[in-house]
Design a protein around this motif. Sequence first.
Motif, short mmCIF file in Angstrom:
data_model
loop_
_atom_site.label_atom_id
_atom_site.label_comp_id
_atom_site.label_asym_id
_atom_site.label_seq_id
_atom_site.Cartn_x
_atom_site.Cartn_y
_atom_site.Cartn_z
N GLY A 273 -6.77 -8.76 -2.38
CA GLY A 273 -5.75 -9.69 -2.85
C GLY A 273 -4.83 -9.06 -3.89
O GLY A 273 -3.60 -9.16 -3.79
N LEU A 274 -5.42 -8.39 -4.88
CA LEU A 274 -4.61 -7.79 -5.93
C LEU A 274 -3.80 -6.60 -5.40
O LEU A 274 -2.68 -6.36 -5.85
CB LEU A 274 -5.50 -7.35 -7.09
CG LEU A 274 -6.19 -8.47 -7.87
CD1 LEU A 274 -7.07 -7.90 -8.96
CD2 LEU A 274 -5.16 -9.43 -8.46
N SER A 275 -4.36 -5.86 -4.44
CA SER A 275 -3.64 -4.72 -3.88
C SER A 275 -2.44 -5.19 -3.05
O SER A 275 -1.35 -4.59 -3.11
CB SER A 275 -4.58 -3.87 -3.02
OG SER A 275 -5.61 -3.32 -3.80
N ALA A 276 -2.63 -6.26 -2.26
CA ALA A 276 -1.52 -6.82 -1.49
C ALA A 276 -0.42 -7.31 -2.42
O ALA A 276 0.77 -7.12 -2.18
CB ALA A 276 -2.02 -7.95 -0.59
N LEU B 146 -3.95 -5.91 -17.20
CA LEU B 146 -5.03 -6.89 -17.32
C LEU B 146 -5.83 -6.97 -16.04
O LEU B 146 -7.07 -7.01 -16.05
CB LEU B 146 -4.46 -8.26 -17.69
CG LEU B 146 -5.48 -9.39 -17.80
CD1 LEU B 146 -6.52 -9.08 -18.87
CD2 LEU B 146 -4.79 -10.72 -18.09
N PHE B 147 -5.13 -7.01 -14.90
CA PHE B 147 -5.82 -7.06 -13.60
C PHE B 147 -6.70 -5.84 -13.40
O PHE B 147 -7.81 -5.94 -12.89
CB PHE B 147 -4.81 -7.18 -12.46
CG PHE B 147 -4.09 -8.50 -12.41
CD1 PHE B 147 -4.73 -9.66 -12.82
CD2 PHE B 147 -2.79 -8.57 -11.96
CE1 PHE B 147 -4.07 -10.87 -12.78
CE2 PHE B 147 -2.12 -9.78 -11.91
CZ PHE B 147 -2.76 -10.94 -12.32
N ALA B 148 -6.18 -4.67 -13.78
CA ALA B 148 -6.95 -3.44 -13.61
C ALA B 148 -8.22 -3.48 -14.46
O ALA B 148 -9.30 -3.06 -14.01
CB ALA B 148 -6.09 -2.24 -14.00
N LEU B 149 -8.12 -3.98 -15.68
CA LEU B 149 -9.28 -4.07 -16.57
C LEU B 149 -10.32 -5.02 -15.99
O LEU B 149 -11.52 -4.69 -15.93
CB LEU B 149 -8.84 -4.54 -17.95
CG LEU B 149 -9.96 -4.79 -18.96
CD1 LEU B 149 -10.70 -3.50 -19.27
CD2 LEU B 149 -9.40 -5.41 -20.24
N THR C 253 -21.56 0.43 -6.80
CA THR C 253 -21.92 1.75 -7.30
C THR C 253 -20.69 2.41 -7.92
O THR C 253 -19.56 1.93 -7.74
CB THR C 253 -22.45 2.64 -6.17
OG1 THR C 253 -21.38 2.88 -5.23
CG2 THR C 253 -23.62 1.98 -5.46
N VAL C 254 -20.90 3.50 -8.64
CA VAL C 254 -19.79 4.19 -9.27
C VAL C 254 -18.79 4.69 -8.22
O VAL C 254 -17.58 4.58 -8.39
CB VAL C 254 -20.30 5.38 -10.11
CG1 VAL C 254 -19.14 6.19 -10.66
CG2 VAL C 254 -21.18 4.88 -11.25
N THR C 255 -19.31 5.20 -7.10
CA THR C 255 -18.44 5.70 -6.03
C THR C 255 -17.62 4.57 -5.42
O THR C 255 -16.40 4.70 -5.22
CB THR C 255 -19.26 6.39 -4.94
OG1 THR C 255 -20.00 7.47 -5.51
CG2 THR C 255 -18.36 6.92 -3.83
N GLN C 256 -18.28 3.45 -5.13
CA GLN C 256 -17.58 2.31 -4.55
C GLN C 256 -16.53 1.76 -5.52
O GLN C 256 -15.42 1.39 -5.12
CB GLN C 256 -18.57 1.21 -4.18
CG GLN C 256 -19.48 1.56 -3.01
CD GLN C 256 -20.57 0.53 -2.80
OE1 GLN C 256 -21.06 -0.09 -3.75
NE2 GLN C 256 -20.97 0.35 -1.55
N SER C 257 -16.89 1.71 -6.80
CA SER C 257 -15.94 1.22 -7.81
C SER C 257 -14.73 2.14 -7.88
O SER C 257 -13.59 1.67 -7.99
CB SER C 257 -16.63 1.15 -9.18
OG SER C 257 -17.72 0.25 -9.16
N ALA C 258 -14.97 3.44 -7.83
CA ALA C 258 -13.87 4.41 -7.89
C ALA C 258 -12.93 4.24 -6.70
O ALA C 258 -11.70 4.31 -6.85
CB ALA C 258 -14.43 5.83 -7.94
N ILE C 259 -13.50 4.00 -5.52
CA ILE C 259 -12.68 3.80 -4.33
C ILE C 259 -11.83 2.54 -4.47
O ILE C 259 -10.62 2.54 -4.15
CB ILE C 259 -13.56 3.72 -3.07
CG1 ILE C 259 -14.23 5.07 -2.81
CG2 ILE C 259 -12.73 3.30 -1.85
CD1 ILE C 259 -15.23 5.05 -1.67
N ILE D 136 -3.03 2.78 -6.19
CA ILE D 136 -1.95 3.35 -5.36
C ILE D 136 -1.16 2.29 -4.62
O ILE D 136 -0.13 2.61 -4.01
CB ILE D 136 -2.51 4.37 -4.34
CG1 ILE D 136 -3.37 3.66 -3.28
CG2 ILE D 136 -3.28 5.48 -5.03
CD1 ILE D 136 -3.75 4.55 -2.12
N SER D 137 -1.60 1.02 -4.67
CA SER D 137 -0.93 -0.01 -3.88
C SER D 137 0.52 -0.19 -4.30
O SER D 137 1.41 -0.30 -3.45
CB SER D 137 -1.69 -1.34 -4.00
OG SER D 137 -1.83 -1.72 -5.36
N SER D 138 0.77 -0.20 -5.60
CA SER D 138 2.16 -0.33 -6.06
C SER D 138 2.99 0.88 -5.66
O SER D 138 4.14 0.74 -5.24
CB SER D 138 2.19 -0.50 -7.58
OG SER D 138 1.63 -1.73 -7.97
N SER D 139 2.39 2.06 -5.77
CA SER D 139 3.12 3.29 -5.41
C SER D 139 3.46 3.30 -3.92
O SER D 139 4.55 3.75 -3.53
CB SER D 139 2.27 4.52 -5.76
OG SER D 139 1.99 4.56 -7.14
#
Length: 228
Positions: free
Chosen positions: A85-88, A119-122, A133-139, A146-149
């Motif tokens: 939702g936030l990425s869209a 705020l959304f990112a935090l 997991t840390v890996t899933q969170s990083a993904i 990158i969604s805005s970019s």
Amino acid sequence: MSIGLLFGVMILHLIPDAFEDTNAALESLGLSTVYPLPSLLIGSGFFLVTLVEVMVSFHNGELHDCDNMFEHSTSVNGIYTMVFGLSAHSLFEGLAVGLQSSAADVWLLTAVIMIHKCLFALIMGISALRTLTVTQSAICLFVFSISSSVGVAIGTIIEAISEESPKMDLTVGVLESISTGTFVFVVFMELVPKGMDLHAQDALKTVVLVMIGFGIMAAFQALDLISG
């Protein structure tokens, strides 16, 4: 003040440009209509983002409230839905930036978007780390970051191509109007309800800051017209 800035960007810049570019594209194609097509497209963009927000909230079993996301977005599917939702949402905001024709407009929109996106990112980052997991969170955070970019890149490419084709001009006008609806949503559904409590003790201070933000944007718009 960020509320006033974004409100000014929307009222004084994005909406007028959406009308001007869409109507100009229709005229270049020999099409004319008395129907307010840009208004329809802006409204469509607003409801598009609204539906995404509702689906995210429904999946999480809660209203989209930044204050309680920390406590309730605990399921893995809930985190993934939030990321989608936030990425869209960010994609359409980036699209609006990429469709701008001047460097000043690009930097102004970028600055305003960054203010409320932090705020959304935090919130999403903490929620993801608590559940995934840390890996899933990083993904998840990478996709969101990158969604805005990606939106900016798409908008920039379309803006560049539109100079060579009247049909692409219409495409730019349509996308510009839809992405403007995103900013209408941000202002009236997120920033104003959560940032302007008119019954709070510091309500007058808040309103003054919003007015200052709007005044700054109005001054920028006036300078742009004078210089142009």
